[in-house]
Scaffold this motif. Structure first.
Motif, PDB file in Angstrom:
ATOM      1  N   ARG A  43      -1.937  -3.804  -1.588  1.00 45.41           N
ATOM      2  CA  ARG A  43      -0.670  -4.439  -1.555  1.00 45.41           C
ATOM      3  C   ARG A  43       0.019  -4.720  -2.531  1.00 45.41           C
ATOM      4  O   ARG A  43       0.682  -6.073  -2.677  1.00 45.41           O
ATOM      5  CB  ARG A  43      -0.429  -4.758   0.040  1.00 45.41           C
ATOM      6  CG  ARG A  43       1.369  -5.167   0.142  1.00 45.41           C
ATOM      7  CD  ARG A  43       1.266  -5.214   1.386  1.00 45.41           C
ATOM      8  NE  ARG A  43       2.788  -5.203   1.689  1.00 45.41           N
ATOM      9  CZ  ARG A  43       2.713  -5.235   3.085  1.00 45.41           C
ATOM     10  NH1 ARG A  43       2.963  -6.031   4.052  1.00 45.41           N
ATOM     11  NH2 ARG A  43       4.530  -5.189   2.946  1.00 45.41           N
ATOM     12  N   SER A  65       5.949  -4.175  -1.735  1.00 42.30           N
ATOM     13  CA  SER A  65       5.709  -2.765  -0.893  1.00 42.30           C
ATOM     14  C   SER A  65       4.722  -2.327  -0.656  1.00 42.30           C
ATOM     15  O   SER A  65       3.706  -3.260   0.394  1.00 42.30           O
ATOM     16  CB  SER A  65       5.546  -1.937  -2.763  1.00 42.30           C
ATOM     17  OG  SER A  65       3.465  -2.223  -3.350  1.00 42.30           O
ATOM     18  N   ASP A  66       4.291  -1.032  -0.036  1.00 45.05           N
ATOM     19  CA  ASP A  66       3.261  -0.617   0.865  1.00 45.05           C
ATOM     20  C   ASP A  66       2.354  -1.547   0.560  1.00 45.05           C
ATOM     21  O   ASP A  66       1.825  -0.861  -0.529  1.00 45.05           O
ATOM     22  CB  ASP A  66       3.687   0.895   1.924  1.00 45.05           C
ATOM     23  CG  ASP A  66       4.763   0.126   2.474  1.00 45.05           C
ATOM     24  OD1 ASP A  66       5.526  -0.628   3.498  1.00 45.05           O
ATOM     25  OD2 ASP A  66       6.192   1.729   2.596  1.00 45.05           O
ATOM     26  N   PHE A  67       1.346  -0.398   1.470  1.00 47.29           N
ATOM     27  CA  PHE A  67      -0.126  -0.450   0.533  1.00 47.29           C
ATOM     28  C   PHE A  67      -0.769   1.023   0.476  1.00 47.29           C
ATOM     29  O   PHE A  67       0.054   1.839   0.811  1.00 47.29           O
ATOM     30  CB  PHE A  67      -1.513  -0.634   1.938  1.00 47.29           C
ATOM     31  CG  PHE A  67      -1.593  -2.092   2.262  1.00 47.29           C
ATOM     32  CD1 PHE A  67      -2.418  -3.157   2.122  1.00 47.29           C
ATOM     33  CD2 PHE A  67      -0.254  -2.548   3.595  1.00 47.29           C
ATOM     34  CE1 PHE A  67      -2.370  -4.765   2.597  1.00 47.29           C
ATOM     35  CE2 PHE A  67      -0.441  -3.892   3.956  1.00 47.29           C
ATOM     36  CZ  PHE A  67      -1.875  -4.474   3.386  1.00 47.29           C
TER      37      PHE A  67
END
Length: 135
Positions: free
Chosen positions: A32, A36-38
């Motif tokens: 991650r 931000s997103d994974f």
């Protein structure tokens, strides 16, 4: 990156422990970035997590499953238009695994050291006879 300057992308062969499904094993390889997103996988490598049932089975048939999965990945990538730019370099493999998969990673590295980039064997056992209550 498309790994073209290196002859293709190396393979992270990630072998599971007992009871871990292939998609869960592959899902362990995500990160991650800050804010931000994974993100699944790695920008310059293939993540391959074949599945093999059985408590102590990255030997024999399980070993062949792991070996053949690398070749199958290369064939799939060449045959699929989406992946053609991301070639598979079967001559650069990082062997990884946990528990039963750690044992499998050691086995793969021992028998295919010529293509191994390294080994990440976490809590892997070397001899089944020496592995806790496994007897």
């Amino acid at each position: 990156a498309k790994c073209d300057d290196q002859g293709g992308c190396p393979v992270l062969l990630s072998l599971s422990g007992v009871g871990v499904k292939a998609n869960d094993q592959a899902d362990a390889h995500k990160y991650r970035p800050s804010g931000s997103d994974f993100v699944f996988g790695y920008p310059n490598a293939w993540v391959l997590a074949p599945e093999r049932e059985g408590a102590h089975n990255w030997e024999g048939t399980g070993f062949q499953t792991a070996v053949r999965s690398v070749g199958a990945l290369k064939q799939m990538a060449m045959a699929t238009r989406t992946f053609r730019d991301f070639r598979v370099d079967c001559m650069r493999v990082l062997y990884a695994g946990h528990s039963r998969g750690g044992h499998g990673a050691w086995m793969m590295a021992m028998h295919h050291a010529d293509v191994g980039l390294g080994v990440a064997a976490l809590s892997g056992w070397w001899k089944r006879e020496m592995y806790a209550d496994a007897n």
